[in-house]
Design an enzyme around this catalytic site. Structure first.
Site, PDB file in Angstrom:
ATOM      1  N   CYS A 110       6.541  -6.627   7.779  1.00 50.66           N
ATOM      2  CA  CYS A 110       7.751  -6.342   8.567  1.00 50.66           C
ATOM      3  C   CYS A 110       8.021  -7.130   9.579  1.00 50.66           C
ATOM      4  O   CYS A 110       7.283  -7.742  10.218  1.00 50.66           O
ATOM      5  CB  CYS A 110       7.496  -4.924   9.339  1.00 50.66           C
ATOM      6  N   CYS A 136       1.992  -1.631  16.152  1.00 52.11           N
ATOM      7  CA  CYS A 136       2.180  -1.542  14.769  1.00 52.11           C
ATOM      8  C   CYS A 136       1.137  -2.443  13.961  1.00 52.11           C
ATOM      9  O   CYS A 136       1.643  -3.714  14.211  1.00 52.11           O
ATOM     10  CB  CYS A 136       3.422  -1.061  14.206  1.00 52.11           C
ATOM     11  N   CYS A 152       6.832  -4.254  16.172  1.00 46.97           N
ATOM     12  CA  CYS A 152       6.468  -3.207  17.278  1.00 46.97           C
ATOM     13  C   CYS A 152       5.221  -3.414  17.781  1.00 46.97           C
ATOM     14  O   CYS A 152       4.334  -3.619  16.872  1.00 46.97           O
ATOM     15  CB  CYS A 152       6.737  -1.840  16.476  1.00 46.97           C
ATOM     16  N   CYS A 204      -1.200   6.073   9.771  1.00 45.29           N
ATOM     17  CA  CYS A 204      -0.073   5.480  10.341  1.00 45.29           C
ATOM     18  C   CYS A 204      -0.328   4.058  10.840  1.00 45.29           C
ATOM     19  O   CYS A 204      -1.096   4.162  11.732  1.00 45.29           O
ATOM     20  CB  CYS A 204       0.715   6.214  11.034  1.00 45.29           C
ATOM     21  N   GLU A 229       0.861  -1.181   0.182  1.00 44.34           N
ATOM     22  CA  GLU A 229      -0.081  -0.104   0.030  1.00 44.34           C
ATOM     23  C   GLU A 229       0.819   1.396   0.057  1.00 44.34           C
ATOM     24  O   GLU A 229       1.904   1.363   0.615  1.00 44.34           O
ATOM     25  CB  GLU A 229      -0.877   0.095   1.382  1.00 44.34           C
ATOM     26  N   CYS A 255       3.263   8.624   0.930  1.00 46.56           N
ATOM     27  CA  CYS A 255       3.931   7.864   1.951  1.00 46.56           C
ATOM     28  C   CYS A 255       4.108   6.291   1.243  1.00 46.56           C
ATOM     29  O   CYS A 255       3.050   5.792   0.961  1.00 46.56           O
ATOM     30  CB  CYS A 255       2.904   7.632   3.131  1.00 46.56           C
TER      31      CYS A 255
HETATM   32  N1  SAH Z   1       9.644   1.193  10.049  1.00 47.02           N
HETATM   33  C1  SAH Z   1       9.940   2.600   9.906  1.00 47.02           C
HETATM   34  C2  SAH Z   1       9.026   3.212   8.980  1.00 47.02           C
HETATM   35  C3  SAH Z   1       7.564   2.591   8.860  1.00 47.02           C
HETATM   36  S1  SAH Z   1       6.187   3.187  10.123  1.00 47.02           S
HETATM   37  C4  SAH Z   1       9.877   3.256  11.162  1.00 47.02           C
HETATM   38  O1  SAH Z   1       9.427   2.443  12.299  1.00 47.02           O
HETATM   39  O2  SAH Z   1      10.089   4.397  11.571  1.00 47.02           O
HETATM   40  C5  SAH Z   1       6.311   5.011  10.145  1.00 47.02           C
HETATM   41  C6  SAH Z   1       5.878   5.636  11.403  1.00 47.02           C
HETATM   42  O3  SAH Z   1       4.498   5.257  11.940  1.00 47.02           O
HETATM   43  C7  SAH Z   1       6.599   5.104  12.546  1.00 47.02           C
HETATM   44  O4  SAH Z   1       7.148   5.953  13.536  1.00 47.02           O
HETATM   45  C8  SAH Z   1       5.734   4.074  13.440  1.00 47.02           C
HETATM   46  O5  SAH Z   1       6.070   3.849  14.638  1.00 47.02           O
HETATM   47  C9  SAH Z   1       4.379   4.932  13.126  1.00 47.02           C
HETATM   48  N2  SAH Z   1       3.313   4.163  13.405  1.00 47.02           N
HETATM   49  C10 SAH Z   1       3.100   2.894  13.486  1.00 47.02           C
HETATM   50  N3  SAH Z   1       1.682   2.468  13.847  1.00 47.02           N
HETATM   51  C11 SAH Z   1       1.247   3.748  14.054  1.00 47.02           C
HETATM   52  C12 SAH Z   1      -0.320   4.021  14.612  1.00 47.02           C
HETATM   53  N4  SAH Z   1      -1.093   3.100  14.563  1.00 47.02           N
HETATM   54  N5  SAH Z   1      -0.336   5.265  14.924  1.00 47.02           N
HETATM   55  C13 SAH Z   1       0.542   6.443  14.572  1.00 47.02           C
HETATM   56  N6  SAH Z   1       1.725   6.051  14.085  1.00 47.02           N
HETATM   57  C14 SAH Z   1       2.017   4.728  13.881  1.00 47.02           C
END
Ligand code: SAH
Length: 345
Positions: free
Chosen positions: A112, A119, A116, A332, A92, A105
Site C-alpha cells: 500500500c 498499519c 498510515c 487487521c 493475503e 477480508c
Molecule cells: N486502505 C483501506 C482498507 C485497508 S485497512 C482503509 O484504510 O480503509 C482496513 C482497516 O483496518 C482500516 O480501517 C485500517 O486502518 C485498519 N487497521 C490497520 N492496521 C490495524 C491494526 N493493527 N489494528 C486494527 N486495525 C487496523
C-alpha cells in the site's frame, strides 16, 4: 501464444470472447456460470460444453490467478490464506466465520502506498495493483477451500481499494452478480482511507456496496500525523465528501476508528468525533488496535468502553470490533509483511 485468463471477466466480456473464437455468444454465459457459480478450475469439468469445444478452450484460455502458498488456522476459526500471484508477488486474504456469517477480508493491492503510521501493510510499501481477476479469485479459492459459500466480503485486506478503483468495483460487481458468486451488494463493504475524488465517483455511479471510511481521528492535525493522505485531503474535505455520498445514496457510511492507546482515545478525541457526526447519518466502528507497530498500543478494555460511552449521546450507532485471528497474524493491519520478510530472509 499466451493463453487468455478468463477469471475476472464479466458476462459481456465472456460473450465477446466466445464470439472472438467463432463460438456462439451464449457460450459466454455458460462460462460465466461455470467460473463464478460452480467455481470450476478447468474446462474439462464443464459438462454442458461438448468435448471438442472444451479442448479448444483449454488450448486458448486458462482459469484462476492464485496459487495457495500457505494456510494458517486460528483458534477462533479464522483462516489466513497466503496466495502467490503469477509474477511471484504474495497477497493475503482472511476468512472469518462468525455464527451464520462467513466473511472474507480481501486484498486489493500488493502492499500500500498510503503509509498510515500504525498499519503494517504500509510498511512494505506499494508493489502493484491487483487485477480484477486476482481480487475475485480470492473469493473463489476460499469458497472452494471451505466448501461453502461466503456471505460477506470486506475490502479491508492489503491495499487501498479506491487507489485501484476500477478493479475493486469490477471485482465487487462480479462477487454480487446473481448468476455467479451472488453475494448481496449490502454484504460487500469497501473500506477507504478517504480518497476524496473516488468517494464522489462512487456516489455518482450509484453503487450499492457499503462504504466504510477509515477516519481514525476527527482532529485534523492528529489525522495528518496518523495518515499522510490527510495532508492532501483535510478532515473538512472528507466530511463534505461523506455528506455528498449520504445525500446521493441515501445510505449511511461506517466510520472506522482504530483506537490507539494515548493517541486518539481521549475525551477530546471522542468529542471531536461526536461533533463531526452531528447531523451526519452514519455508523461508528471502534477497532481496538492490534499491536503490530511497536510505537502503538491497544487501549485497555475499560478505556474502549469509556470512549464508546462518550459517543453514546450522538445519534450514530457505535459498535466495538475486536479483531480476531491475532494468533496467526491475521488480524487487521497484520497482513503480509511478516511472510514477505520470512520469504525474503
Ligand atoms: N486502505 C483501506 C482498507 C485497508 S485497512 C482503509 O484504510 O480503509 C482496513 C482497516 O483496518 C482500516 O480501517 C485500517 O486502518 C485498519 N487497521 C490497520 N492496521 C490495524 C491494526 N493493527 N489494528 C486494527 N486495525 C487496523
Amino acid at each position: 501464444m499466451t493463453k487468455i485468463n478468463l477469471t475476472g471477466q464479466s458476462q459481456e466480456e465472456l460473450q465477446a470472447f466466445a464470439e472472438s473464437i467463432d463460438e456462439k455468444r451464449f457460450r459466454g454465459k455458460q462460462l460465466f456460470h461455470w467460473i463464478y457459480q460452480r467455481k470450476a478450475t478447468d474446462f474439462e469439468s464443464m459438462t454442458n460444453i461438448a468435448t471438442p469445444l472444451r479442448r479448444k478452450l483449454s488450448g486458448l484460455a486458462t482459469l484462476g490467478h492464485l496459487e495457495l502458498q500457505k494456510r494458517s488456522v486460528s483458534a477462533s476459526g479464522s483462516i489466513k490464506y497466503l496466495f502467490r500471484l503469477a509474477d511471484g508477488q504474495l497477497v493475503e486474504s482472511v476468512y472469518i466465520p462468525e455464527d451464520d456469517r462467513h466473511t472474507l477480508c480481501v486484498s486489493s493491492q500488493v502492499g500500500c502506498a498510503l503509509m498510515c503510521s500504525f498499519c503494517a501493510t504500509g510498511k512494505m510499501g506499494f508493489r502493484r495493483n491487483l487485477l480484477t481477476g486476482e481480487i475475485v479469485d480470492q473469493v473463489l479459492c476460499v469458497e472452494r477451500d471451505i466448501g461453502r459459500e461466503l456471505t460477506n466480503v470486506v475490502f479491508m485486506g492489503m491495499g487501498e481499494p479506491f487507489k485501484n478503483y476500477d478493479a475493486a468495483i469490477k471485482s465487487a460487481n462480479l462477487m454480487s452478480h446473481p448468476d455467479g458468486i451472488a453475494i448481496g451488494t449490502r454484504h460487500i463493504v469497501i473500506s477507504t482511507a478517504g480518497i476524496i475524488p473516488e468517494i464522489y465517483r462512487f456516489a455518482d455511479e450509484g453503487h450499492k456496496f457499503k462504504l466504510a471510511i477509515s477516519l481514525h481521528s476527527a482532529l485534523n492535525e492528529k489525522r495528518q500525523q496518523l495518515m499522510p493522505i490527510s495532508r492532501k485531503w483535510h478532515v473538512q474535505a472528507l466530511t463534505e465528501a461523506m455528506k455528498y455520498y449520504i445525500k446521493k445514496s441515501g445510505r449511511r457510511p461506517t466510520i472506522e476508528i482504530v483506537l490507539l492507546k494515548g493517541v486518539n482515545d481521549s475525551y477530546e478525541d471522542a468529542m471531536a468525533l461526536k461533533e463531526m457526526v452531528h447531523n451526519m447519518p452514519c455508523k461508528i466502528n471502534l477497532i481496538p488496535y492490534n499491536p503490530t507497530i511497536e510505537a502503538f498500543q491497544r487501549p485497555d478494555p475499560r478505556q474502549v468502553d469509556r470512549f464508546a460511552n462518550w459517543l453514546l449521546s450522538s445519534k450514530a450507532p457505535v459498535s466495538v470490533r475486536w479483531s480476531k485471528g491475532d494468533d496467526i497474524d491475521a488480524a487487521c493491519g497484520q497482513l503480509a509483511t511478516q511472510e514477505l520478510d520470512e520469504l525474503s530472509a
